[in-house]
Design an enzyme around this catalytic site. Structure first.
Site, short mmCIF file in Angstrom:
data_model
loop_
_atom_site.label_atom_id
_atom_site.label_comp_id
_atom_site.label_asym_id
_atom_site.label_seq_id
_atom_site.Cartn_x
_atom_site.Cartn_y
_atom_site.Cartn_z
N GLU A 163 55.97 7.96 41.64
CA GLU A 163 55.52 8.74 40.49
C GLU A 163 53.99 8.87 40.38
O GLU A 163 53.35 8.31 39.46
CB GLU A 163 56.08 8.14 39.19
CG GLU A 163 57.57 8.11 39.16
CD GLU A 163 58.13 7.67 37.83
OE1 GLU A 163 57.37 7.24 36.95
OE2 GLU A 163 59.34 7.77 37.64
N GLU A 351 65.65 6.97 40.81
CA GLU A 351 65.79 6.29 39.52
C GLU A 351 66.54 7.16 38.53
O GLU A 351 66.22 8.35 38.40
CB GLU A 351 64.43 5.93 38.88
CG GLU A 351 63.72 4.77 39.50
CD GLU A 351 62.39 4.50 38.83
OE1 GLU A 351 62.26 4.71 37.62
OE2 GLU A 351 61.44 4.11 39.56
O1 LIG Z 1 60.75 3.50 32.06
C1 LIG Z 1 61.75 3.14 32.95
C2 LIG Z 1 61.26 3.27 34.39
C3 LIG Z 1 60.18 2.26 34.76
O2 LIG Z 1 60.60 0.96 34.47
C4 LIG Z 1 59.88 2.44 36.26
O3 LIG Z 1 58.99 1.46 36.75
C5 LIG Z 1 59.25 3.80 36.51
O4 LIG Z 1 59.36 4.19 37.87
C6 LIG Z 1 59.82 4.84 35.60
N1 LIG Z 1 59.47 6.11 35.56
C7 LIG Z 1 60.12 6.67 34.52
C8 LIG Z 1 59.95 8.09 34.11
N2 LIG Z 1 58.56 8.34 33.88
C9 LIG Z 1 57.86 7.81 32.82
C10 LIG Z 1 57.44 8.63 31.81
C11 LIG Z 1 56.71 8.10 30.77
C12 LIG Z 1 56.41 6.75 30.73
C13 LIG Z 1 56.83 5.94 31.76
C14 LIG Z 1 57.57 6.47 32.81
C15 LIG Z 1 60.89 5.74 33.92
N3 LIG Z 1 60.70 4.61 34.61
#
Ligand SMILES: OC[C@@H]1[C@@H](O)[C@H](O)[C@@H](O)c2nc(CNc3ccccc3)cn21
Length: 444
Positions: A163, A351
């Site tokens: 990401e 994910e």
């Molecule tokens: O938030 C859940 C997971 C996180 O724990 C992972 O480390 C990460 O890869 C992850 N990415 C997202 C989607 N993107 C996102 C958008 C806003 C805040 C944080 C993550 C969710 N998640």
């Protein structure tokens, strides 16, 4: 009802800083998240990853748990500060942990999928400018070369970055993630250096690894809807789509940044850092694309003076993160990728999952029926994509176990396995048992 074929991979995912703990063990040095957690007000109740799920010491039990569930692949990330705790100083003890973990996975017929960078930049790198300093591309090259040489014989599937949108815009513009800057110009520069580092890793990979090893990148993608059919809201949705999705998809798969976003960013940020050859490096052919999907976005015309696109709250089912449950967008995103960017390139959902208020019931179980329903609906959309000709190769549920949820600390639980952080005891949630059944029947 329809079946996932025998080659489809049912996996789970974690990340080093979120599960390992052992933050100062066997030579690991500080990362930007160790630092960020120690700054007042950045992370919920000052939580940090010092111990986390203690996966560093409990990995054998965790692999056995995956084996018992029938998990076929495990996506985990490597902590750069374990491998190069100081600039130019390689730490063999750091690699040894990942050799032990990989060996345990392979002994249990679980395929390792490794994320090279999942946000835990070494603090020494940040002290030298971090992702703002184009030299980071060389530091990253030294890091990935060591990984490929030491682990390339055992690990066949590599993801360069997790990401880059989060590592750039969430971390340098919005400021919610480490290092917590709030400067659009910095974020745009960081996004470019991240993509350059990605490209450098692919170049090195092609030099070192055999063809049966595969490399890709993981992007978090949203489907963006306008709040109304008004021209203003439609324009806002287009900009939000550019900010979230096209800014990364276009350079990686089309070899150019989207013109509308370059023009917009150019008003607020230096964009003269793009030099000859950069886009060629960034847009090298990949073996797969990883997609992280959680929710869609509905936006209206905003007045923030930069993007002028404001996400609105929709009256629909939400998870504990406040994210709308919208499985249809998973299908739509995958179809858009297939039609506009990736065509027949293999895709993985690297994910997908949800946070809910999980509690251990009097019967000692965790009845997370909302998560079961969430996963069921999203797996159905994944299967719909496959039935419509999509080249989806696997699905990694986020997450194997409850873990450190970045700025939310341990207050949000995403795992299919519950973690009691007082005792580090793991408890299979009902969703883990549901997943076990899905894997054994391969039928959704
Ligand atoms: O938030 C859940 C997971 C996180 O724990 C992972 O480390 C990460 O890869 C992850 N990415 C997202 C989607 N993107 C996102 C958008 C806003 C805040 C944080 C993550 C969710 N998640």
């Amino acid at each position: 009802m329809s079946d996932f074929n025998k080659d489809f991979l049912f996996g789970v995912a974690t990340a080093s800083y979120q599960v390992e703990g052992a933050y100062n063990e066997d030579g690991r040095s500080m990362s930007i998240w160790d630092t960020f957690c120690r700054q007042d007000g950045k992370v919920y109740k000052g939580h940090n990853g010092d111990v986390a799920c203690d996966h560093y010491h409990l990995y054998k039990d965790d692999v056995k748990m995956m084996k018992d569930l029938g998990i076929e692949a495990y996506r985990f990330s490597i902590a750069w500060p374990r491998i190069f705790p100081e600039k130019g100083h390689y730490n063999p003890k750091g690699i040894d942990f990942y050799k032990r973990l990989t060996d345990e996975l392979l002994k249990n017929d679980i395929k390792p999928f490794v994320t090279i960078y999942h946000w835990d930049l070494p603090q020494w790198a940040d002290d030298l400018g971090g992702w703002l300093n184009r030299e980071v591309v060389d530091w990253f090259g030294e890091y990935v070369s060591k990984l490929f040489n030491e682990l390339g014989g055992y690990i066949r599937n590599w993801i360069t970055l997790n990401e880059p949108w989060c590592s750039s815009f969430l971390s340098y513009f919005i400021g919610e993630h480490a290092p917590g800057h709030k400067d659009l110009g910095e974020a745009v520069l960081v996004s470019h250096n991240l993509l350059l580092a990605h490209g450098k890793a692919v170049e090195i990979f092609r030099d070192i690894n055999s063809s049966d090893s595969k490399i890709g990148i993981t992007l978090n993608l949203n489907e963006v809807f306008p709040a109304t059919d008004s021209p203003e809201d439609k324009a806002a949705a287009r900009i939000a789509d550019g900010f979230q999705n096209r800014w990364f998809l276009d350079p990686i798969f089309k070899g150019e940044y989207p013109k509308d976003m370059l023009e917009l960013f150019g008003k607020y940020a230096k964009t003269d850092f793009i030099t000859d050859g950069d886009l060629k490096r960034i847009s090298q052919k990949l073996d797969f694309l990883g997609v992280n999907y959680y929710t869609r976005a509905v936006v209206k015309k905003g007045n923030d003076g930069i993007l002028n696109a404001e996400q609105i709250d929709v009256d629909n089912e939400k998870t504990e993160m406040g994210w709308e449950v919208y499985p249809e967008s998973l299908y739509n995103i995958l179809m858009r990728l297939k039609n506009e960017y990736t065509f027949d390139l293999p895709l993985y959902i690297t994910e997908n999952g949800a946070a809910y208020k999980d509690v251990v019931s009097d019967d000692g179980h965790v009845h997370d029926e909302k998560r079961v329903e969430f996963l069921k609906k999203h797996f159905k959309q994944a299967k719909r994509f496959i039935d419509d000709g999509g080249n989806l190769r696997g699905y990694f549920v986020w997450s194997l176990m409850d873990n450190f949820e970045w700025a939310h600390g341990y207050s949000k639980r995403f795992g299919i396995v519950y973690v009691d952080y007082e005792t580090e005891k793991r408890i299979l949630k009902d969703s883990a048992l549901w997943y076990k059944n899905l894997i054994s029947t391969r039928t959704i």
